[in-house]
Enzyme design. Sequence first.
Site, short mmCIF file in Angstrom:
data_model
loop_
_atom_site.label_atom_id
_atom_site.label_comp_id
_atom_site.label_asym_id
_atom_site.label_seq_id
_atom_site.Cartn_x
_atom_site.Cartn_y
_atom_site.Cartn_z
N SER A 139 -4.31 83.14 5.03
CA SER A 139 -3.84 84.52 5.23
C SER A 139 -4.79 85.47 4.52
CB SER A 139 -2.44 84.68 4.63
OG SER A 139 -2.09 86.05 4.58
N TYR A 152 3.03 83.25 -2.75
CA TYR A 152 2.51 83.04 -1.38
C TYR A 152 0.98 83.27 -1.36
CZ TYR A 152 1.96 83.85 3.70
OH TYR A 152 1.56 83.80 5.01
P1 NAP Z 1 7.41 81.39 11.17
O1 NAP Z 1 7.70 82.17 12.41
O2 NAP Z 1 8.34 81.52 10.01
O3 NAP Z 1 7.24 79.84 11.59
C1 NAP Z 1 7.02 78.87 10.59
C2 NAP Z 1 7.04 77.48 11.22
O4 NAP Z 1 6.92 76.51 10.15
C3 NAP Z 1 8.34 77.16 11.95
O5 NAP Z 1 8.08 76.28 13.00
C4 NAP Z 1 9.17 76.47 10.87
O6 NAP Z 1 10.22 75.70 11.43
C5 NAP Z 1 8.06 75.63 10.22
N1 NAP Z 1 8.45 75.20 8.88
C6 NAP Z 1 8.98 75.94 7.87
N2 NAP Z 1 9.26 75.17 6.81
C7 NAP Z 1 8.89 73.89 7.17
C8 NAP Z 1 8.93 72.63 6.50
N3 NAP Z 1 9.39 72.52 5.23
N4 NAP Z 1 8.47 71.54 7.15
C9 NAP Z 1 7.99 71.63 8.42
N5 NAP Z 1 7.92 72.80 9.10
C10 NAP Z 1 8.37 73.90 8.47
O7 NAP Z 1 5.98 81.76 10.59
P2 NAP Z 1 4.65 82.30 11.34
O8 NAP Z 1 4.57 83.75 11.15
O9 NAP Z 1 4.55 81.70 12.68
O10 NAP Z 1 3.54 81.67 10.38
C11 NAP Z 1 2.78 80.52 10.71
C12 NAP Z 1 1.65 80.38 9.69
O11 NAP Z 1 0.84 81.56 9.71
C13 NAP Z 1 2.15 80.25 8.25
O12 NAP Z 1 1.34 79.33 7.54
C14 NAP Z 1 1.98 81.65 7.69
O13 NAP Z 1 1.83 81.63 6.29
C15 NAP Z 1 0.71 82.08 8.41
N6 NAP Z 1 0.53 83.52 8.49
C16 NAP Z 1 1.47 84.30 9.09
C17 NAP Z 1 1.27 85.68 9.13
C18 NAP Z 1 2.28 86.62 9.75
O14 NAP Z 1 2.08 87.85 9.68
N7 NAP Z 1 3.31 86.12 10.38
C19 NAP Z 1 0.10 86.23 8.58
C20 NAP Z 1 -0.84 85.40 8.01
C21 NAP Z 1 -0.61 84.04 7.97
P3 NAP Z 1 11.54 75.28 10.54
O15 NAP Z 1 11.94 76.48 9.75
O16 NAP Z 1 12.56 74.85 11.55
O17 NAP Z 1 11.13 74.14 9.68
#
Ligand code: NAP
Length: 244
Positions: A139, A152
């Site tokens: 990120s 984070y």
């Molecule tokens: P999200 O919508 O919250 O999705 C997260 C995913 O990870 C879900 O499939 C969730 O499913 C899974 N997950 C969570 N806890 C888990 C566990 N203990 N074991 C296995 N799977 C797990 O998040 P997102 O925005 O798509 O983010 C995806 C990645 O991009 C993350 O690494 C995040 O830090 C990064 N990122 C996001 C942003 C943003 O603005 N959204 C920006 C920069 C980086 P379950 O909850 O069912 O397990």
Amino acid sequence: MSQPARVVIVTGGSRGLGAGIVRSYLESGDLVATCARSITPEVELWQKEFPEQFLWQAADLAKADDADSFVKAVIDRWGQVDVLINNAGVARDGIHSMFSDEDIDTVVDLNIKGTLYMSRAVGRRMLARRSGWIVNISSIVGLSGYRGLATYSASKAALDGITRALARELGSRGIVVNSIAPGYLKTEMSHGLDEAQLGQIVRRTPAGRLGDPEDIARVCQFLTDPANTYLTGQVIVVDGGLTS
Ligand code: NAP
């Protein structure tokens, strides 16, 4: 001639960014495995639509045993792993002086340890085949920091450290390792930001919008292209120019 199908693991592909990355590799004709703690309607749809090309397993990647058993399920079905996208991640925000032990553990256990468990289990198989592509989704807050996101931000900076170390450790065996550092995306994770914060981010972003999963999936495809054997150990920022 089209490329032979490759075996791709995307962690946390049940929704948000991970789901966008899963879709992208399914559309490329690859064999795609994903996991998360809970199944979603989108995953159920892929199970029906791509019965031969898609594998789902429930797993909590904060637990080493779950990571190992997920990778074993992929190997049992398809015999190899070509691409690993370490996408699963969790955010907890709040003033750090008031942060609970539980919140620190939740973020560190999934974002850092989960990535290490998956990279270890998959790395073993890639080493044996002397080929592989790993992408860690970090990120921009791992690079610049963000108020209320100390744990984070630390976890995402750690991922970039893992990327550089593994690129050095595995490079001579034909394994390429990079990070993608997204800016702010339209997913559930950014729902924690209020309207004022989102408005400010969009105003400060040269591209004039939040990122879509497709913006990141496109870069995953580029970094894991079979022809990419030289771009490694890097953190690629994909943020619409926000931090430029
Ligand atoms: P999200 O919508 O919250 O999705 C997260 C995913 O990870 C879900 O499939 C969730 O499913 C899974 N997950 C969570 N806890 C888990 C566990 N203990 N074991 C296995 N799977 C797990 O998040 P997102 O925005 O798509 O983010 C995806 C990645 O991009 C993350 O690494 C995040 O830090 C990064 N990122 C996001 C942003 C943003 O603005 N959204 C920006 C920069 C980086 P379950 O909850 O069912 O397990």
